[in-house]
Scaffold this active site. Structure first.
Site, PDB file in Angstrom:
ATOM      1  CB  VAL A 170      -0.939   0.028   1.235  1.00  0.00           C
ATOM      2  CG1 VAL A 170      -1.726   1.334   1.277  1.00  0.00           C
ATOM      3  CG2 VAL A 170      -1.896  -1.164   1.204  1.00  0.00           C
ATOM      4  CB  ALA A 174       4.790   2.494   1.116  1.00  0.00           C
ATOM      5  CE  LYS A 175       5.173  -1.501   8.125  1.00  0.00           C
ATOM      6  NZ  LYS A 175       6.067  -0.652   8.932  1.00  0.00           N
ATOM      7  N   GLY A 176       4.175  -2.958   3.260  1.00  0.00           N
ATOM      8  CA  GLY A 176       3.884  -4.168   2.522  1.00  0.00           C
ATOM      9  C   GLY A 176       3.772  -5.326   3.483  1.00  0.00           C
TER      10      GLY A 176
END
Ligand code: NAD
Length: 416
Positions: free
Chosen positions: A60, A105-107
């Site tokens: 995201v 962001a992050k994943g």
């Protein structure tokens, strides 16, 4: 866009409190409460037993107004789009508070890495990167380690990306091994930042850090470096706990010896320099400073009334529940919020990215001097804002972040 869940709703509650105070324009409010991109991918992996498993991965990019998206990748069975979206939003505000030119962001991948072999983890990592490859890059989105990922995983991310673009691209990830473009000082950066903001808070409150007593929950990367750094400036670490147990010595613990002990025993439990202590007991100790540096939701309405510290430095992410935070603030306890307190990590990730792009690597001393300056500036901005608006530091930090992102959003205007 997917329905928001409880974790994103918790982020929104904090955001809305700050946005209301500064009377944020409805249009900008609307933009900043929507993730820019949410990506979901399926990653087939041939497991060691020959079977094919398909893992779900997310990335995201919450907001990229200030620069490339930045945020970790976590491997955990509980990863969900809701969690990844909220964490990406928090990264946006953390980078803005730290005043570094990154978005958030992050994943994450839904998997249990404790049950996977090294080969399976490498295959999963490479397939995930291949699936999101068009969206990441030094100028687009720069991942980093998070829960259950480390410098080896970042090396695989960097290699996979580099193989696809046809040249070595060190700046595509941070948290890499030093040998392949990592930054000196990165490993210690979060704990060093915790030391700096705690020292600044003590100065502001007129509390002498030399001799100040400190209790720390967690003795991993962040907790152990925070303990080491704070003891080096004269503070007295009197209690430390971890997943197994803890130790208490009102005269102060020898942190250098404790670091050696933990290297051999993988826990502080049983350390001979003090008496046994439980996590529950840690929170009610009569200390000047309390540092949760382990997990989320550790300070709750169960234990918050017993907290006697003057300063709580949130070294972990989300260690205090909203109710407990309100309670502490009302009692005049100075809570340094996570998005400020642990931002030394992402700030030094920014330094790593700068060095990679520059192709010129700094001495550790230079990294530390620059971190000191950035952390002090961030602390100052948050403190001044919280005093100006007469709000707690968490709301102050959100106000700083929202104002920085909103200003650039308005300057850039609407592309349609
Ligand atoms: P880590 O895995 O190195 O250490 C975690 C520590 O918490 C260990 O000492 C572990 O024993 C302890 N712990 C685990 N379960 C516990 C329990 N139930 N009770 C008490 N202690 C427990 O992790 P870390 O990198 O030090 O991260 C700690 C926190 O800081 C996390 O919330 C993380 O998201 C946050 N954080 C880390 C960084 C970083 O650069 N490492 C940056 C920003 C935020």
């Amino acid at each position: 866009m997917a329905e928001h869940g409880a974790i994103f709703a918790a982020m929104l509650r904090e955001f809305n409190v700050a946005a209301r105070i500064i009377d944020l324009e409805p249009g900008v409010w609307n933009i900043l409460t929507h993730p820019k991109r949410q990506i979901m991918v399926s990653c087939p992996v041939q497991m060691d037993n020959g079977e094919i498993e398909v893992f779900t991965g997310y990335r995201v990019q919450y907001n990229i107004t200030l620069g490339p998206a930045k945020g970790g990748i976590r491997y955990h069975p509980d990863v969900s789009l809701d969690e990844v979206t909220a964490l990406a939003a928090w990264m946006t505000w953390k980078c803005a508070v730290a005043h570094i030119p990154f978005g958030g962001a992050k994943g994450g991948i839904v998997c249990d890495p404790t049950k996977m072999s090294r080969r399976e983890l490498e295959a999963l990592t490479r397939r995930y990167v291949a699936e999101i490859i068009d969206l990441i890059g030094p100028e687009k989105d720069v991942p980093a380690p998070d829960v259950n990922t480390n410098d080896q995983v970042m090396a695989w991310v960097m290699d996979t990306y580099s193989m696809h673009v046809g040249h070595t691209a060190t700046a595509v990830v941070t948290g890499k091994p030093i040998e392949m473009g990592g930054s000196l000082g990165r490993r210690e950066a979060t704990g060093r930042g915790v030391m700096i903001v705690t020292r600044e808070a003590a100065k502001h409150l007129g509390l002498n850090i030399e001799g100040a007593t400190i209790a720390i929950q967690g003795f991993g990367n962040v907790g152990s470096v925070s303990a080491d750094q704070l003891s080096k400036i004269g503070a007295k670490i009197v209690a430390v706990t971890d997943w197994k147990g803890g130790v208490h010595n009102p005269k102060g613990l020898d942190i250098a010896k404790m670091l050696d002990y933990v290297r051999d025993h993988e826990t502080v439990d049983g350390f001979p320099g003090g008496d046994p202590l439980t996590n529950e007991q840690l929170f009610s100790l009569d200390v000047d400073i309390l540092i949760p540096a382990a997990l989320e939701n550790q300070i709750t309405m169960e234990n918050a009334p017993g907290i006697r510290a003057r300063i709580v430095t949130e070294a972990a992410n989300g260690p205090t529940t909203p109710d407990a935070h309100r309670h502490l603030h009302e009692r005049g306890i100075f809570v340094i919020p996570d998005i400020l307190a642990n931002s030394g990590g992402v700030t030094t990730s920014y330094f790593e990215w700068v060095q990679d792009r520059y192709g010129y690597f700094w001495e550790e001393h230079d990294v530390n001097v620059r971190l000191e300056k950035k952390m002090c500036e961030a602390f100052d901005a948050v403190l001044k804002t919280s005093l100006k608006y007469k709000v707690d530091l968490r709301t102050g930090a959100y106000i700083v972040a929202i104002q920085r992102v909103a200003t650039v959003t308005k300057m850039r205007g609407m592309y349609a």
